[in-house]
Design a protein around this motif. Structure first.
Motif, PDB file in Angstrom:
ATOM      1  N   ASP A 171     -48.785  -0.773  -5.151  1.00 18.90           N
ATOM      2  CA  ASP A 171     -49.248  -0.764  -3.750  1.00 18.90           C
ATOM      3  C   ASP A 171     -48.541  -1.805  -2.890  1.00 18.90           C
ATOM      4  O   ASP A 171     -49.130  -2.365  -1.950  1.00 18.90           O
ATOM      5  CB  ASP A 171     -50.771  -0.972  -3.672  1.00 18.90           C
ATOM      6  N   CYS A 172     -47.286  -2.081  -3.180  1.00 18.49           N
ATOM      7  CA  CYS A 172     -46.512  -3.039  -2.396  1.00 18.49           C
ATOM      8  C   CYS A 172     -45.799  -2.343  -1.241  1.00 18.49           C
ATOM      9  O   CYS A 172     -45.416  -1.166  -1.345  1.00 18.49           O
ATOM     10  CB  CYS A 172     -45.479  -3.741  -3.275  1.00 18.49           C
ATOM     11  N   GLU A 173     -45.607  -3.088  -0.152  1.00 27.15           N
ATOM     12  CA  GLU A 173     -44.703  -2.653   0.908  1.00 27.15           C
ATOM     13  C   GLU A 173     -43.296  -3.091   0.538  1.00 27.15           C
ATOM     14  O   GLU A 173     -43.097  -4.232   0.122  1.00 27.15           O
ATOM     15  CB  GLU A 173     -45.092  -3.279   2.252  1.00 27.15           C
ATOM     16  N   VAL A 174     -42.321  -2.188   0.703  1.00 24.87           N
ATOM     17  CA  VAL A 174     -40.959  -2.484   0.260  1.00 24.87           C
ATOM     18  C   VAL A 174     -40.012  -2.459   1.457  1.00 24.87           C
ATOM     19  O   VAL A 174     -39.954  -1.465   2.200  1.00 24.87           O
ATOM     20  CB  VAL A 174     -40.491  -1.483  -0.807  1.00 24.87           C
ATOM     21  N   TYR A 175     -39.277  -3.557   1.625  1.00 26.78           N
ATOM     22  CA  TYR A 175     -38.311  -3.705   2.709  1.00 26.78           C
ATOM     23  C   TYR A 175     -36.923  -3.810   2.084  1.00 26.78           C
ATOM     24  O   TYR A 175     -36.689  -4.661   1.223  1.00 26.78           O
ATOM     25  CB  TYR A 175     -38.635  -4.957   3.537  1.00 26.78           C
ATOM     26  N   VAL A 176     -36.017  -2.937   2.498  1.00 24.03           N
ATOM     27  CA  VAL A 176     -34.703  -2.825   1.866  1.00 24.03           C
ATOM     28  C   VAL A 176     -33.607  -3.234   2.841  1.00 24.03           C
ATOM     29  O   VAL A 176     -33.559  -2.744   3.982  1.00 24.03           O
ATOM     30  CB  VAL A 176     -34.447  -1.391   1.362  1.00 24.03           C
ATOM     31  N   VAL A 177     -32.738  -4.135   2.395  1.00 26.17           N
ATOM     32  CA  VAL A 177     -31.540  -4.541   3.143  1.00 26.17           C
ATOM     33  C   VAL A 177     -30.345  -4.183   2.273  1.00 26.17           C
ATOM     34  O   VAL A 177     -30.221  -4.671   1.146  1.00 26.17           O
ATOM     35  CB  VAL A 177     -31.547  -6.052   3.440  1.00 26.17           C
ATOM     36  N   THR A 178     -29.463  -3.316   2.770  1.00 26.07           N
ATOM     37  CA  THR A 178     -28.340  -2.891   1.936  1.00 26.07           C
ATOM     38  C   THR A 178     -27.200  -2.364   2.789  1.00 26.07           C
ATOM     39  O   THR A 178     -27.416  -1.857   3.900  1.00 26.07           O
ATOM     40  CB  THR A 178     -28.798  -1.804   0.939  1.00 26.07           C
ATOM     41  N   ARG A 179     -26.005  -2.513   2.273  1.00 30.22           N
ATOM     42  CA  ARG A 179     -24.848  -1.944   2.954  1.00 30.22           C
ATOM     43  C   ARG A 179     -24.696  -0.492   2.506  1.00 30.22           C
ATOM     44  O   ARG A 179     -25.183  -0.094   1.453  1.00 30.22           O
ATOM     45  CB  ARG A 179     -23.582  -2.733   2.629  1.00 30.22           C
ATOM     46  N   GLY A 180     -24.007   0.293   3.294  1.00 31.21           N
ATOM     47  CA  GLY A 180     -23.723   1.676   2.909  1.00 31.21           C
ATOM     48  C   GLY A 180     -24.804   2.630   3.376  1.00 31.21           C
ATOM     49  O   GLY A 180     -25.972   2.503   3.001  1.00 31.21           O
ATOM     50  N   GLU A 181     -24.409   3.574   4.216  1.00 31.45           N
ATOM     51  CA  GLU A 181     -25.360   4.551   4.752  1.00 31.45           C
ATOM     52  C   GLU A 181     -26.026   5.349   3.647  1.00 31.45           C
ATOM     53  O   GLU A 181     -27.220   5.661   3.716  1.00 31.45           O
ATOM     54  CB  GLU A 181     -24.633   5.495   5.723  1.00 31.45           C
ATOM     55  N   GLN A 182     -25.269   5.669   2.607  1.00 31.91           N
ATOM     56  CA  GLN A 182     -25.824   6.455   1.505  1.00 31.91           C
ATOM     57  C   GLN A 182     -26.968   5.705   0.813  1.00 31.91           C
ATOM     58  O   GLN A 182     -28.003   6.287   0.498  1.00 31.91           O
ATOM     59  CB  GLN A 182     -24.726   6.777   0.488  1.00 31.91           C
ATOM     60  N   HIS A 183     -26.803   4.402   0.595  1.00 33.09           N
ATOM     61  CA  HIS A 183     -27.852   3.607  -0.037  1.00 33.09           C
ATOM     62  C   HIS A 183     -29.067   3.478   0.869  1.00 33.09           C
ATOM     63  O   HIS A 183     -30.216   3.498   0.399  1.00 33.09           O
ATOM     64  CB  HIS A 183     -27.318   2.230  -0.400  1.00 33.09           C
ATOM     65  N   ARG A 184     -28.837   3.360   2.170  1.00 28.23           N
ATOM     66  CA  ARG A 184     -29.970   3.255   3.103  1.00 28.23           C
ATOM     67  C   ARG A 184     -30.758   4.565   3.144  1.00 28.23           C
ATOM     68  O   ARG A 184     -31.988   4.560   3.178  1.00 28.23           O
ATOM     69  CB  ARG A 184     -29.473   2.863   4.492  1.00 28.23           C
ATOM     70  N   LYS A 185     -30.043   5.682   3.110  1.00 27.46           N
ATOM     71  CA  LYS A 185     -30.739   6.977   3.070  1.00 27.46           C
ATOM     72  C   LYS A 185     -31.536   7.129   1.789  1.00 27.46           C
ATOM     73  O   LYS A 185     -32.662   7.658   1.792  1.00 27.46           O
ATOM     74  CB  LYS A 185     -29.718   8.119   3.203  1.00 27.46           C
ATOM     75  N   ALA A 186     -30.966   6.665   0.670  1.00 28.96           N
ATOM     76  CA  ALA A 186     -31.678   6.752  -0.603  1.00 28.96           C
ATOM     77  C   ALA A 186     -32.957   5.930  -0.561  1.00 28.96           C
ATOM     78  O   ALA A 186     -34.023   6.370  -1.021  1.00 28.96           O
ATOM     79  CB  ALA A 186     -30.778   6.281  -1.743  1.00 28.96           C
ATOM     80  N   ALA A 187     -32.884   4.721   0.004  1.00 26.55           N
ATOM     81  CA  ALA A 187     -34.065   3.865   0.094  1.00 26.55           C
ATOM     82  C   ALA A 187     -35.138   4.503   0.960  1.00 26.55           C
ATOM     83  O   ALA A 187     -36.330   4.495   0.626  1.00 26.55           O
ATOM     84  CB  ALA A 187     -33.673   2.500   0.649  1.00 26.55           C
ATOM     85  N   ALA A 188     -34.720   5.091   2.072  1.00 28.67           N
ATOM     86  CA  ALA A 188     -35.687   5.751   2.950  1.00 28.67           C
ATOM     87  C   ALA A 188     -36.331   6.945   2.255  1.00 28.67           C
ATOM     88  O   ALA A 188     -37.547   7.165   2.366  1.00 28.67           O
ATOM     89  CB  ALA A 188     -34.998   6.189   4.244  1.00 28.67           C
ATOM     90  N   SER A 189     -35.517   7.711   1.520  1.00 30.12           N
ATOM     91  CA  SER A 189     -36.053   8.896   0.842  1.00 30.12           C
ATOM     92  C   SER A 189     -37.033   8.530  -0.260  1.00 30.12           C
ATOM     93  O   SER A 189     -37.905   9.330  -0.617  1.00 30.12           O
ATOM     94  CB  SER A 189     -34.909   9.738   0.266  1.00 30.12           C
TER      95      SER A 189
END
Length: 330
Positions: A189-207
């Protein structure tokens, strides 16, 4: 047997491994011979072949996320045909101060699979019987392989960071390990905040349900309780530290890290913020994580490669072009 061999005296970028036919290993007392079914490809393997980690032998077979079937050296608990997993820590001395104080991950004389002893980029591998993990039934080899290092070390990173249920946790870098850690965090039940380079990695984190996703120069919109850095960059460590609340913890998940830039103590570290490094894993981390992965029905995205294409698999890790975890399938 067919194997991908790293020769530290002759390897060149992009052609780190030579595909060879070499003798099948003979298991010693206390060892098992595994028929390798699949082997995950890890960024640590890239550090080895690019000599970021000093070579320990002129020639070595990399690979430390091994899924194999026991064919020789069986025990009453592990009969022939048992499917097991092998990870980065392939053995410890059991007698040093750290082993005697329940910190085997810090053993003074460890065995590292695919670094100090031959690993799983081959059709067979000899491994210590007391450092294999029986795998949950129904877990396919290509699914299990990334769990054995990327999954386990990510899980240990959450433990080292001291993550508590319901906290705000930052993941800095979003490769294979972070994509598995986020599933554990959601189960807590944690909130997860992702900082990353690369659009593909950001899309993966969002998905995968991240609460917020930003590029490498972004700062999470809230103060974090914990942060784990997955990128081998000292700059990222400072960025993670800057995102913490007072009393927060950054766990650095990297076996190799470039230099950490100078930073302001009063603004970033004061207030009992902490920096901790993550070193290897313990057998209990593997057992606990694999049980959790079974309960949560982990099915990581994978990209498969043949053994003959092992160099291409490493290149995918280097260029971050793969979709999901890279796995060599025999």
């Amino acid at each position: 047997m067919h194997a991908a061999v790293f020769d530290s005296t002759s390897a060149t970028p992009g052609s780190w491994l030579s595909i060879e036919d070499i003798p099948r290993p003979q298991p010693l007392s206390g060892e098992l011979l595994l028929k390798v079914l699949a082997c995950g490809v890890c960024r640590t393997d890239l550090h080895i072949v690019e000599r970021d980690l000093k070579p320990l032998h002129p020639r070595i077979i990399p690979g430390h996320q091994i899924v194999g079937e026991i064919v020789e050296g069986t025990t009453t608990v592990l009969p022939a045909g048992t499917r097991v997993g092998v990870s980065w820590i392939g053995g410890v001395d059991g007698d040093c101060w750290f082993c005697r104080h329940n910190m085997e991950n810090l053993c003074d004389h460890p065995v590292f699979t695919g670094y100090s002893v031959n690993g799983g980029y081959a059709e067979f591998a000899a491994v210590r019987a007391d450092f294999v993990n029986p795998l949950p039934a129904g877990l396919e080899p290509i699914v299990a392989a990334p769990l054995l290092c990327a999954g386990v070390i990510g899980f240990r990173s959450l433990r080292v960071a001291g993550v508590q249920r319901g906290e705000r946790v930052g993941l800095f870098g979003f490769g294979s390990s972070a994509s598995l850690a986020i599933r554990v965090l959601h189960s807590w039940d944690c909130e997860v905040y992702v900082v990353t380079r690369g659009e593909q990695h950001r899309k993966a984190a969002a998905s995968l349900g991240a609460t917020w996703v930003g590029d490498e120069d972004a700062k999470p919109p809230v103060a974090l309780d914990r942060a784990i850095t997955f990128a081998p960059s000292g700059k990222v460590v400072v960025s993670a530290l800057a995102a913490l609340r007072k009393g927060g913890v950054v766990a650095i998940n990297a076996i190799h890290l470039d230099q950490v830039p100078a930073f302001d103590y009063d603004r970033l570290l004061w207030g009992e913020r902490q920096l901790r490094s993550v070193a290897n894993m313990m057998r209990r981390d593997a057992r606990d994580f694999l049980a959790l992965a079974r309960d949560l029905n982990f099915r990581p995205a994978v990209q498969t490669f043949s053994l003959d294409d092992a160099n291409r698999a490493l290149e995918a890790i280097k260029q971050e072009t793969g979709e999901g975890s890279a796995v060599i399938v025999m």
